[in-house]
Scaffold this motif. Structure first.
Motif, PDB file in Angstrom:
ATOM      1  N   ARG A  68     100.240  55.605   7.681  1.00 35.27           N
ATOM      2  CA  ARG A  68      99.167  56.570   7.924  1.00 35.27           C
ATOM      3  C   ARG A  68      99.157  57.018   9.381  1.00 35.27           C
ATOM      4  NH1 ARG A  68      93.740  56.753   5.160  1.00 35.27           N
ATOM      5  NH2 ARG A  68      92.569  58.072   6.552  1.00 35.27           N
ATOM      6  N   ARG A  69      99.177  58.335   9.608  1.00 32.22           N
ATOM      7  CA  ARG A  69      99.097  58.900  10.963  1.00 32.22           C
ATOM      8  C   ARG A  69      97.629  59.057  11.358  1.00 32.22           C
ATOM      9  NH1 ARG A  69     103.291  62.340  13.121  1.00 32.22           N
ATOM     10  NH2 ARG A  69     101.601  63.650  13.845  1.00 32.22           N
ATOM     11  N   LEU A  70      97.261  58.465  12.477  1.00 29.58           N
ATOM     12  CA  LEU A  70      95.894  58.576  12.990  1.00 29.58           C
ATOM     13  C   LEU A  70      95.930  59.385  14.279  1.00 29.58           C
ATOM     14  CD1 LEU A  70      94.694  54.908  12.432  1.00 29.58           C
ATOM     15  CD2 LEU A  70      94.319  56.882  10.964  1.00 29.58           C
ATOM     16  N   THR A  71      94.992  60.334  14.403  1.00 27.06           N
ATOM     17  CA  THR A  71      94.938  61.183  15.592  1.00 27.06           C
ATOM     18  C   THR A  71      93.598  61.071  16.316  1.00 27.06           C
ATOM     19  OG1 THR A  71      94.214  63.062  14.248  1.00 27.06           O
ATOM     20  CG2 THR A  71      96.597  62.846  14.659  1.00 27.06           C
ATOM     21  N   ARG A  72      92.748  60.176  15.857  1.00 26.78           N
ATOM     22  CA  ARG A  72      91.465  59.917  16.523  1.00 26.78           C
ATOM     23  C   ARG A  72      91.398  58.434  16.852  1.00 26.78           C
ATOM     24  NH1 ARG A  72      86.954  63.650  15.430  1.00 26.78           N
ATOM     25  NH2 ARG A  72      85.770  61.782  15.817  1.00 26.78           N
ATOM     26  N   SER A  73      90.638  58.102  17.885  1.00 26.92           N
ATOM     27  CA  SER A  73      90.503  56.711  18.308  1.00 26.92           C
ATOM     28  C   SER A  73      90.117  55.839  17.115  1.00 26.92           C
ATOM     29  CB  SER A  73      89.456  56.596  19.408  1.00 26.92           C
ATOM     30  OG  SER A  73      89.855  57.336  20.552  1.00 26.92           O
ATOM     31  N   PHE A  74      90.607  54.584  17.116  1.00 30.28           N
ATOM     32  CA  PHE A  74      90.375  53.700  15.982  1.00 30.28           C
ATOM     33  C   PHE A  74      90.428  52.244  16.427  1.00 30.28           C
ATOM     34  CE2 PHE A  74      94.893  54.107  16.395  1.00 30.28           C
ATOM     35  CZ  PHE A  74      95.417  52.882  16.037  1.00 30.28           C
ATOM     36  N   ILE A  75      90.006  51.376  15.508  1.00 29.88           N
ATOM     37  CA  ILE A  75      90.011  49.930  15.719  1.00 29.88           C
ATOM     38  C   ILE A  75      90.787  49.314  14.562  1.00 29.88           C
ATOM     39  CG2 ILE A  75      88.572  47.861  15.883  1.00 29.88           C
ATOM     40  CD1 ILE A  75      86.265  49.846  16.716  1.00 29.88           C
ATOM     41  N   THR A  87      86.618  58.407  23.663  1.00 30.98           N
ATOM     42  CA  THR A  87      87.686  59.315  24.065  1.00 30.98           C
ATOM     43  C   THR A  87      88.186  59.075  25.486  1.00 30.98           C
ATOM     44  OG1 THR A  87      86.059  60.968  24.759  1.00 30.98           O
ATOM     45  CG2 THR A  87      86.913  61.151  22.501  1.00 30.98           C
ATOM     46  N   ASP A  88      87.523  58.170  26.208  1.00 30.72           N
ATOM     47  CA  ASP A  88      87.930  57.894  27.590  1.00 30.72           C
ATOM     48  C   ASP A  88      87.600  56.439  27.912  1.00 30.72           C
ATOM     49  OD1 ASP A  88      88.412  57.751  30.305  1.00 30.72           O
ATOM     50  OD2 ASP A  88      87.218  59.501  30.825  1.00 30.72           O
ATOM     51  N   GLY A  93      93.891  49.560  23.850  1.00 33.19           N
ATOM     52  CA  GLY A  93      94.909  50.575  24.091  1.00 33.19           C
ATOM     53  C   GLY A  93      94.262  51.743  24.797  1.00 33.19           C
ATOM     54  N   THR A  94      94.672  51.989  26.022  1.00 29.10           N
ATOM     55  CA  THR A  94      93.960  52.944  26.879  1.00 29.10           C
ATOM     56  C   THR A  94      94.588  54.329  26.905  1.00 29.10           C
ATOM     57  OG1 THR A  94      95.173  52.220  28.841  1.00 29.10           O
ATOM     58  CG2 THR A  94      93.112  51.068  28.333  1.00 29.10           C
ATOM     59  N   LEU A 117      92.585  57.444  21.608  1.00 27.39           N
ATOM     60  CA  LEU A 117      93.507  58.558  21.410  1.00 27.39           C
ATOM     61  C   LEU A 117      92.841  59.836  21.886  1.00 27.39           C
ATOM     62  CD1 LEU A 117      94.873  57.788  17.826  1.00 27.39           C
ATOM     63  CD2 LEU A 117      95.941  57.270  20.022  1.00 27.39           C
ATOM     64  N   VAL A 118      93.606  60.689  22.532  1.00 30.29           N
ATOM     65  CA  VAL A 118      93.108  61.976  23.004  1.00 30.29           C
ATOM     66  C   VAL A 118      93.489  63.010  21.958  1.00 30.29           C
ATOM     67  CG1 VAL A 118      93.248  63.714  24.817  1.00 30.29           C
ATOM     68  CG2 VAL A 118      93.352  61.285  25.397  1.00 30.29           C
ATOM     69  N   GLU A 119      92.493  63.695  21.443  1.00 31.72           N
ATOM     70  CA  GLU A 119      92.775  64.707  20.426  1.00 31.72           C
ATOM     71  C   GLU A 119      93.524  65.871  21.040  1.00 31.72           C
ATOM     72  OE1 GLU A 119      89.761  65.697  17.488  1.00 31.72           O
ATOM     73  OE2 GLU A 119      88.559  64.084  18.325  1.00 31.72           O
ATOM     74  N   ARG A 120      94.489  66.343  20.292  1.00 32.50           N
ATOM     75  CA  ARG A 120      95.309  67.470  20.736  1.00 32.50           C
ATOM     76  C   ARG A 120      94.460  68.743  20.707  1.00 32.50           C
ATOM     77  NH1 ARG A 120     100.912  67.815  20.850  1.00 32.50           N
ATOM     78  NH2 ARG A 120     100.865  65.777  19.911  1.00 32.50           N
ATOM     79  N   ASP A 121      94.474  69.457  21.807  1.00 33.04           N
ATOM     80  CA  ASP A 121      93.756  70.735  21.910  1.00 33.04           C
ATOM     81  C   ASP A 121      94.677  71.834  21.392  1.00 33.04           C
ATOM     82  OD1 ASP A 121      92.193  72.883  22.598  1.00 33.04           O
ATOM     83  OD2 ASP A 121      92.430  72.635  24.765  1.00 33.04           O
TER      84      ASP A 121
END
Length: 131
Positions: free
Chosen positions: A27-34, A47-48, A71-72, A122-126
């Motif tokens: 599974r590809r995740l593109t938002r911060s997760f635990i 996000t920071d 994970g920063t 994770l930093v969301e792609r703009d």
């Protein structure tokens, strides 16, 4: 040379991570997760890492870890001292590292049967930056 396929005895394996995405199992995740060996919490609203407050750690600490891997992102960063102290005062280790390093470390510790929880920023792609 004989090769053996090893199947981990935990549910979630990190296949890789960088500053914008992670691959958990397939599974590809593109938002911060635990992630913990048996739990995945998607859409963690961080996000920071520099603004990570103690309240944002609640879903991490609810998983009762002995160690937290933070994970920063693409580069190593550190949360505010109060956030680090919140873990240390509970006897929980908190290690901040890049997402790639956190993914590798998570798999090793989970494979050893440790109570590890990894939280990934994770930093969301703009869309504008992709043009």
């Amino acid at each position: 040379m004989q090769l053996n396929l090893e199947s981990p005895d935990f549910d979630y394996v990190l296949r890789g991570a960088d500053g914008r995405l992670a691959l958990v199992n397939d599974r590809r995740l593109t938002r911060s997760f635990i992630v913990a060996p048996r739990s995945l919490v998607e859409d963690w609203p961080v996000t920071d890492v520099r603004s990570l407050d103690v309240a944002a750690l609640d879903p991490v600490l609810a998983l009762e870890p002995e160690v937290v891997l933070l994970g920063t992102g693409e580069t190593q960063g550190f949360p505010p001292p109060a956030t680090m102290a919140a873990c240390l005062s509970r006897g929980i280790g908190l290690e901040a590292m890049t997402n790639a390093a956190a993914a590798r470390t998570f798999n090793v510790l989970a494979g050893e049967g440790r109570r590890v929880v990894a939280a990934f920023v994770l930093v969301e792609r703009d869309a504008a930056s992709d043009a």
